[in-house]
Design an enzyme around this catalytic site. Sequence first.
Site, PDB file in Angstrom:
ATOM      1  N   LYS A   1       2.313   8.426   9.548  1.00 26.28           N
ATOM      2  CA  LYS A   1       3.234   7.389  10.028  1.00 26.28           C
ATOM      3  C   LYS A   1       4.290   8.057  10.912  1.00 26.28           C
ATOM      4  CE  LYS A   1       5.179   3.256   7.946  1.00 26.28           C
ATOM      5  NZ  LYS A   1       4.996   2.378   6.790  1.00 26.28           N
TER       6      LYS A   1
ATOM      7  N   GLU B   1       3.836  -8.812  -5.594  1.00 29.76           N
ATOM      8  CA  GLU B   1       4.904  -9.708  -6.032  1.00 29.76           C
ATOM      9  C   GLU B   1       4.516 -10.473  -7.296  1.00 29.76           C
ATOM     10  OE1 GLU B   1       3.933  -9.330  -2.886  1.00 29.76           O
ATOM     11  OE2 GLU B   1       5.738  -8.616  -1.863  1.00 29.76           O
TER      12      GLU B   1
ATOM     13  N   ARG C   1       4.185 -15.837  -2.904  1.00 27.14           N
ATOM     14  CA  ARG C   1       3.031 -15.269  -3.605  1.00 27.14           C
ATOM     15  C   ARG C   1       3.122 -15.444  -5.120  1.00 27.14           C
ATOM     16  NH1 ARG C   1       0.356 -10.715  -0.731  1.00 27.14           N
ATOM     17  NH2 ARG C   1      -0.351 -11.906   1.074  1.00 27.14           N
TER      18      ARG C   1
END
Length: 637
Positions: free
Chosen positions: A281, A367, A395
Amino acid sequence: MTILESIRQPRDLKALTEAELGELSDEIREFLVHAVARTGGHLGPNLGVVELTVALHRVFESPADRILWDTGHQSYVHKLLTGRQDFSKLRGKGGLSGYPSREESEHDVIENSHASTALGWADGLAKARRVRGEKGHVVAVVGDGALTGGMAWEALNNIAAAKDRPLIVVVNDNERSYAPTIGGLANHLAALRTTDGYERVLAWGKAVLQRTPLVGPPVYEALHGAKKGFKDAFAPQGLFEDLGLKYVGPIDGHDIRAVESALRRAKRFHGPVLVHCITEKGRGYEPALAHEEDHFHTVGVMDPLTCAPLVPSGGPSWTSVFGEEIVRIGEEREDVVAITAAMLHPVGLGPFAERFPDRVWDVGIAEQHAAVSAAGLATGGLHPVVAVYATFLNRAFDQLLMDVALHRCGVTFVLDRAGVTGTDGPSHNGMWDMSVLQVVPGLRIAAPRDADQLRAQLREAVAVDDAPTLLRFPKESAGPAIPAVDRIGGMDVLHEADDPEVLLVAVGVMASVCLQAADLLQARGIRCTVVDPRWVKPVDPALPPLAAGHRLVAVVEDNSRAAGVGSAVALALGDAEVDVPVRRFGIPEQFLAHAKRGEVLADIGLTPVDVAGRISASLAAGQGLAKQSPDAQEHQA
Ligand SMILES: Cc1ncc(C[n+]2csc(CCOP(=O)(O)OP(=O)(O)O)c2C)c(N)n1
Ligand SMILES: CC(=O)[C@@H](O)[C@H](O)COP(=O)(O)O
Ligand SMILES: [Mg+2]
């Protein structure tokens, strides 16, 4: 003309030499750093997928082959290679979206931003192709972070079951979500990556290749062909192969030739394949690589050389106010613990984790699990605070309803980025929570109007141990304190007038809009009361009698108008037989295109001028003619 400028469509990539591909990758990184520094956006994730994206577009024939990007925040390189190189208004009004967008390109399939869905989409698309007898490949690129989401595993379970249905899952493993990815899966990916003997075999293979340039590609293919044997000898048995997916990897995701070779082999296979690519990243941009917290997952507008922010902050953010107060509460109460779904720093739990490392859990992008696990923690005698972005709580609706509320668990949900967030586009606005959560029995919802209220209401919330509580606040800075002039029931009165006609019910951050609207109305001779209910669910019992002394009630909320606080107030007035019309000001029932928050609010009429204008027009049209008029009808704005 640069090589990048010469790429108008993916097929233009095919003619490039290896050296040109290297140059192109450098150009793309240079472009990304400067373009994203100008607008803000997801820099680190995109710097990490440059070679992977080039390889995907060289091996597959998009759009005939479908390339799906999980979450979609890493699709900038894909945009650049599919005819979209004007990044001047990225994420801004009228500019490119920060995510795939069907309106922008036939190469974009999922308009996402919520993680862990691409494998499910791929499963459906592959099935559809089979049923319709269509050719072409379906490829889903999923991050190691997104792979921690339960939906990804539900999809893998289905994908793996169909041994003869081709589908390629590319795992873009950069070892990070924002922070390092956690959990058993991350450990397993690390084991696949780092097995000593396996690494040595790969290093040996690369060395052989470098010494034999002429026979390089065939040797490379042979080496990769033999990899399964090496892996069985040296690497741990792969979880993915045990599930029934062919595993190819790990591949150096920055080596275009290696990635292409792996993708070509995957393409030839007639069943589900998982290609494990290792990437970095922030690759190629030192400040991103050096940024411990999240490798520049997202950046604001900044100087690309110094990385200094170029847009001044408007004071302490809501997130930081929450972050500081939860630490103070944690000092006072040992039972208060915290949960994050892979977003420790973005939701402000960094300081809490530093102070109480054993009292905070990162559960991954999960979640639903966060909510159920919180129910367990509460039942086990603790008070969990689940901090998520408002849009992601969608969610976990069922878990909040059935596991937390039904069991009367004392769990506090803290929703950051509530209301219009703007630049992240339609799926990122936190505009549904106060509508969908109206139906949850026992849940109490607070919408603080300023930082002082956030601190106070957080304390009130964690004091409730026999029911769920929830706080919601928007993105960015908390703004100045808004003092109350009186208190009626549990509500703060922010503005009073003699013999008032209009009651403005200001939900949370809309307090300042309501106060300004009240001033504008006052200038037209219309007297208003402005009240902040503080706790918007349940409706304060003092609200209906207060409303009864006005001609019109206007509820202003940074949430969907459909079934939000305005509807709850109308219902409460109806139940109390208070016959005063209620106008609902909120977000229309539509998906909002990306733009700055202020621009979106102006477009949907949530400004003081709009609110005041529509209220005075209603009064002029005869609505709420007399206080407590028996004929008054509830008005749907
Ligand atoms: C359901 C959901 N929860 C949280 C997020 C916030 N989020 C965006 S990207 C991200 C990390 C993604 O990690 P990964 O898939 O590995 O992609 P990377 O950024 O590392 O390329 C998170 C947690 C989200 N998009 N969706
Ligand atoms: C893709 C995603 O869900 C996040 O990266 C999000 O874009 C971050 O939003 P903020 O910039 O508001 O933290
Ligand atoms: Mg990752």
